[in-house]
Scaffold this motif. Sequence first.
Motif, PDB file in Angstrom:
ATOM      1  N   ASP A 207      -4.973  31.545 -19.232  1.00  0.00           N
ATOM      2  CA  ASP A 207      -5.051  31.526 -20.682  1.00  0.00           C
ATOM      3  C   ASP A 207      -5.395  29.968 -20.969  1.00  0.00           C
ATOM      4  O   ASP A 207      -5.663  29.258 -20.323  1.00  0.00           O
ATOM      5  N   GLU A 208      -5.319  29.917 -22.359  1.00  0.00           N
ATOM      6  CA  GLU A 208      -5.642  28.432 -22.897  1.00  0.00           C
ATOM      7  C   GLU A 208      -4.588  27.353 -22.731  1.00  0.00           C
ATOM      8  O   GLU A 208      -4.601  26.536 -23.516  1.00  0.00           O
ATOM      9  N   GLU A 210      -2.737  24.132 -21.572  1.00  0.00           N
ATOM     10  CA  GLU A 210      -3.141  22.936 -20.867  1.00  0.00           C
ATOM     11  C   GLU A 210      -1.726  22.004 -20.724  1.00  0.00           C
ATOM     12  O   GLU A 210      -1.031  21.782 -21.809  1.00  0.00           O
ATOM     13  N   LYS A 265      -0.610  25.228 -25.831  1.00  0.00           N
ATOM     14  CA  LYS A 265      -1.379  26.662 -26.174  1.00  0.00           C
ATOM     15  C   LYS A 265      -2.149  26.357 -27.220  1.00  0.00           C
ATOM     16  O   LYS A 265      -1.575  26.680 -28.542  1.00  0.00           O
ATOM     17  N   GLY A 266      -3.341  26.046 -27.107  1.00  0.00           N
ATOM     18  CA  GLY A 266      -4.002  25.591 -28.401  1.00  0.00           C
ATOM     19  C   GLY A 266      -3.413  24.269 -28.805  1.00  0.00           C
ATOM     20  O   GLY A 266      -3.477  23.382 -28.092  1.00  0.00           O
ATOM     21  N   GLU A 267      -3.133  24.413 -30.089  1.00  0.00           N
ATOM     22  CA  GLU A 267      -2.616  23.304 -30.875  1.00  0.00           C
ATOM     23  C   GLU A 267      -1.127  23.214 -30.700  1.00  0.00           C
ATOM     24  O   GLU A 267      -0.152  22.455 -30.893  1.00  0.00           O
ATOM     25  N   GLU A 268      -0.506  24.311 -30.251  1.00  0.00           N
ATOM     26  CA  GLU A 268       0.826  24.689 -30.239  1.00  0.00           C
ATOM     27  C   GLU A 268       1.577  24.153 -28.716  1.00  0.00           C
ATOM     28  O   GLU A 268       1.129  24.412 -27.779  1.00  0.00           O
TER      29      GLU A 268
END
Length: 371
Positions: A207-208, A210, A265-268
Amino acid sequence: MKVNIFRTLKDIDKELWNSIIKKNNISKSYDFLLSVEQSLNIENEYWYVMFWKNQELVAHTCIFTHYTKLEEVTDVFISIGLLNKIRKYHKNFLKLKLLGCGTPVATCSNVLTIKEEGFIEEVLSELNMILLDIGKKQKVASIMIRDFIGNHHKIGKQFLHYGYKEIESLPTSFVKIKWDNFEDYINSFKSKTKVKMRRNIKRFHSDELEAKLIEDFSPYVEAMNKLYKNVYKKAENKFEKLNEDFFTQINNNLDNTSKAILVFKGEEIVGIELIVEDEDYLRPLYVGLDYDFNEQYRLYFNMIYLIVKTGIERKKDYVELGQTCYLPKIKAGAYVEKMYMYIRFRNNLVNKLFGNSFYKMFKNFAYESAE
């Protein structure tokens, strides 16, 4: 031997303090200890002891007071609900006031620095008298000297001559870095383990998510502290409870040797690891997780892989993975090494009469085997 005692590290010259510290001892460094003092100073008091011989600094250490909840160090049944109600009105009820030689932060090492072996006996004799004197003035129940590992264990054993008992603490764990890259690390495992590791890594990258290695993590300390508290609440063996300021102080004072691995996870932020590095060692201090995503992405396992990967990339000899949760660490290639601490009642008569019974109350910590 001359002794100086200071109540704050800020009264000591930084270069002088660091001058007798050998490499790979960041937990003994001025900047690390100052970070601890500045962030954990509400319940803790500190003394910094410097030992001199012929006008030469030959040793130093840190002493601190600490309150330990009785239910956290014994197997004796105590109603936690009842204790919490009583502590609303009597905050130190059934808390042991300890005097420690070391630091209230679990670093898997002692902070007793002795310049040369020839000074050990005299320094320990002086230190024991200082501990008993401060302990008497502070009205502590007992004195604890932590944590001795490897070659330092023989130094710790000398405290047995002063009425201390040796207790095996929770062991620590290390990965010896012997690979040039992360792929070689994965390929070094047996087929079955390798398949599981790749499966975990695939879920992490499905998933996204990083992962980033952040040098200045000051913008993220609030999130880091929140995720750290998630892990602290779930921990079976609780050590010190940190605060947001600890992360801030580490970032500010150890700007060249502290970093954070953050998983976005995205901005989180869903995973964090606070790390410090010595010349040859990478030392992750605290992990934090968002448990809502832990199983889905195998976060904890992947945090271990990320730490090892970082150690490989930064050309370290060892990654110290620390205490607790041994099975995942062993499966990731870690070995376990025993640690010891030394403890006694402050009062000599009480120590002789009840010492053995007291030590038996402490948990006989064990760790999972690799099998």
